[in-house]
Design a protein around this motif. Structure first.
Motif, PDB file in Angstrom:
ATOM      1  N   GLN A  23      -5.774  -2.824 -15.176  1.00 20.48           N
ATOM      2  CA  GLN A  23      -5.361  -4.031 -14.447  1.00 20.48           C
ATOM      3  C   GLN A  23      -4.915  -5.127 -15.420  1.00 20.48           C
ATOM      4  OE1 GLN A  23      -8.874  -4.794 -12.101  1.00 20.48           O
ATOM      5  NE2 GLN A  23      -8.183  -3.519 -10.393  1.00 20.48           N
ATOM      6  N   LEU A  24      -5.628  -5.274 -16.543  1.00 16.69           N
ATOM      7  CA  LEU A  24      -5.232  -6.258 -17.547  1.00 16.69           C
ATOM      8  C   LEU A  24      -3.885  -5.891 -18.150  1.00 16.69           C
ATOM      9  CD1 LEU A  24      -8.501  -7.075 -19.537  1.00 16.69           C
ATOM     10  CD2 LEU A  24      -7.374  -8.437 -17.780  1.00 16.69           C
ATOM     11  N   GLU A  25      -3.677  -4.614 -18.437  1.00 13.38           N
ATOM     12  CA  GLU A  25      -2.405  -4.175 -19.016  1.00 13.38           C
ATOM     13  C   GLU A  25      -1.251  -4.406 -18.057  1.00 13.38           C
ATOM     14  OE1 GLU A  25      -4.218  -0.605 -21.884  1.00 13.38           O
ATOM     15  OE2 GLU A  25      -3.320  -0.136 -19.935  1.00 13.38           O
ATOM     16  N   ALA A  26      -1.487  -4.157 -16.766  1.00 17.10           N
ATOM     17  CA  ALA A  26      -0.443  -4.390 -15.763  1.00 17.10           C
ATOM     18  C   ALA A  26      -0.132  -5.882 -15.649  1.00 17.10           C
ATOM     19  CB  ALA A  26      -0.875  -3.828 -14.423  1.00 17.10           C
ATOM     20  N   LYS A  27      -1.176  -6.707 -15.723  1.00 14.73           N
ATOM     21  CA  LYS A  27      -0.995  -8.153 -15.647  1.00 14.73           C
ATOM     22  C   LYS A  27      -0.181  -8.665 -16.831  1.00 14.73           C
ATOM     23  CE  LYS A  27      -3.747 -12.420 -15.648  1.00 14.73           C
ATOM     24  NZ  LYS A  27      -5.138 -12.968 -15.693  1.00 14.73           N
ATOM     25  N   GLN A  28      -0.488  -8.155 -18.018  1.00 16.68           N
ATOM     26  CA  GLN A  28       0.236  -8.574 -19.214  1.00 16.68           C
ATOM     27  C   GLN A  28       1.688  -8.095 -19.191  1.00 16.68           C
ATOM     28  OE1 GLN A  28      -2.264  -6.886 -22.211  1.00 16.68           O
ATOM     29  NE2 GLN A  28      -3.825  -8.494 -22.053  1.00 16.68           N
TER      30      GLN A  28
END
Length: 304
Positions: free
Chosen positions: A296-301
């Protein structure tokens, strides 16, 4: 010496009347059954069966021992069922060891769901900062950073969640007062929070010294959780793990993390306990929830 497993063959032949039928019942070859019966007779020093054209018939000695063998078989079956029941039960204590900042955030955030799913599993969360020996039973599961490709202690089994990226962060409250430094040269105008304990502080301190920033340290915390608390309070800037800080809407990354550091965040357990149901359940749960958090963090970034 008596092989207790041979009693299974004795009971099967007595029940089925032949080595062929006993082999079918036990799902082994007729030759294996005959060999095990011969071994049992030799170990006991008596003849248990008379071989006849119609099959195997119990001798008087065999007939006399049959009831006792049935009792032993019942005890063994009961023991096996009890052991299997204990192995299947998802109950008991599972000890997780990790750096305090990860324990207070990544692990703590999913423990309520874990408890709802498996209320009979008690989690012992160890954030003391000491590296626990999983092989010696000092903990069951470890969430820890280690160099990618480094040789691990014998028996350790692990999966990498992500790179263990750390970067300097400040809070939004601090940014409103002092602004956000976006270059190394701007860091000298800001207050830093030092500490973190152990090897973390050694690496953090070396980074501050390299940039000539050690004199900017205006507060010192003994643990990594203290660094996070200090930044959240708005006091100043500190390095924090990106897997934690990037998920906090009140924190701002000042500079990108150091590249090519070759350290990863891993979830470890030990071969000794990896198949224990309660440990396996907790490991799989943590892997699923924490890897989902990272994705989820990678997708957000990627979307930013």
């Amino acid at each position: 010496m008596l092989d207790w497993n041979d009693l299974r063959y004795f009971l099967a032949v007595a029940r089925e009347g032949s080595t062929l039928a006993a082999g079918r019942a036990l799902r082994v070859s007729q030759t294996t059954v005959a060999r095990r019966i011969a071994a049992l007779e030799q170990a006991l020093g008596i003849k248990l069966f008379d071989k006849r054209q119609a099959g195997y018939a119990l001798t008087p000695e065999g007939q006399d021992l049959l009831s006792r063998a049935v009792q032993v078989g019942a005890v063994v079956d009961d023991f096996t069922r009890a052991a299997s029941s204990h192995a299947r039960e998802l109950r008991g204590t599972v000890k997780i060891t990790t750096e305090e900042v990860y324990g207070l955030t990544l692990v703590a955030s999913v423990l309520t769901e874990l408890h709802d799913l498996h209320p009979d599993i008690m989690i012992e969360l160890d954030t003391a900062g000491t590296v626990r020996d999983l092989g010696a039973g000092e903990a069951d599961i470890a969430l820890r950073a280690t160099k990618i490709g480094a040789e691990q202690p014998a028996g350790l089994v692990g999966r990498q969640l992500c790179f263990d990226d750390w970067a300097p962060y400040c809070s939004r409250a601090y940014a409103e007062r002092r602004g956000v430094p976006r270059a190394v040269s701007e860091l000298k105008d800001h207050a830093f929070i030092g500490g973190g304990g152990g090897n973390l502080w050694l690496q953090y301190q070396a980074w501050l010294q390299q940039l000539g920033l050690e004199s900017q340290v205006a507060m010192h915390h003994a643990t990594s959780g203290g660094l996070l608390a200090g930044v959240r309070s708005g006091f100043g800037i500190a390095v924090l793990p990106c897997a934690v800080a990037d998920a906090d809407p009140e924190l701002i990354q000042c500079l990108p993390p150091r590249s090519k550091h070759e350290r990863g965040l891993w979830l470890f357990t030990h071969e000794r306990v990896r198949h224990t149901p309660r440990v396996r359940t907790v490991v799989d749960f943590l892997w699923d929830r924490l890897s989902r958090h990272i994705r989820q963090l990678e997708a957000k970034q990627a979307a930013a």
